[in-house]
Design an enzyme around this catalytic site. Sequence first.
Site, short mmCIF file in Angstrom:
data_model
loop_
_atom_site.label_atom_id
_atom_site.label_comp_id
_atom_site.label_asym_id
_atom_site.label_seq_id
_atom_site.Cartn_x
_atom_site.Cartn_y
_atom_site.Cartn_z
N LYS A 24 -22.02 -52.94 57.54
CA LYS A 24 -21.22 -54.10 57.89
C LYS A 24 -20.98 -54.06 59.40
CE LYS A 24 -16.54 -55.98 57.26
NZ LYS A 24 -15.35 -55.99 56.39
N GLU B 189 -16.49 -60.48 47.64
CA GLU B 189 -15.79 -59.31 48.15
C GLU B 189 -14.28 -59.57 48.12
OE1 GLU B 189 -14.87 -57.22 52.45
OE2 GLU B 189 -16.86 -58.11 52.17
N ARG C 186 -6.18 -55.98 50.63
CA ARG C 186 -5.11 -56.28 51.59
C ARG C 186 -3.81 -56.70 50.93
NH1 ARG C 186 -8.50 -60.08 55.87
NH2 ARG C 186 -10.34 -58.71 56.04
#
Length: 216
Positions: free
Chosen positions: A132, A44, A48
Amino acid sequence: MASPLPAASVLDLAAVVPVVVIEDAGDAVPLARALVAGGLTAIEVTLRTPAALEAIREIAGQVPEAVVGAGTVISPGQVTDVVAAGARFLVSPGWTDVLLEAMRGSGVPFLPGVSTTSEVVALLERGVREMKFFPAEAAGGTAFLKSLSGPLPQARFCPTGGIGPASAPDYLALPNVACVGGSWMLPEDAVTGRDWGRVETLARAAAALSAGVTCR
């Protein structure tokens, strides 16, 4: 559209999913190759940093053994961009109906983020069973997830946030946890120092964490 996953769902790809923050897109391929060599094939890449989209594109194009996904997806525009770059799954820290609709329409599997019981129930109402759990440790950790397994056994989770090699097996032992996400196999000094051998070693140790889990 991205090719199908080599598993029934995102949650079934691997017991441990490395959560990767890439500052330099030039590090994406060697970092991914080190993770794959250590046994962590689902990766993943979080959105960011400015390099994230190019990093996804590089991994998708040059590391076919990896199943690269995008994390920190928070807008429909990002959904479109990362799928075009080659992301094969999507992960969000939270969700709204607008974001959920975009992820549903993306053609790739997704994990919307939850941290409360009401959010879990709301997703179940919308036909979503895989989620999640974030931020895992701050939001109640294993005790919270264990408490959900009775009334909401149909929900399955990938907890992420504050999890390390000591706590990961406790999460993986829960019946409603299929995998965990974390970045402990990617210490900052190893990544900035491009010590890919160390990353591979830590990845191998992370991949082995589920070996002794029998309470799934």
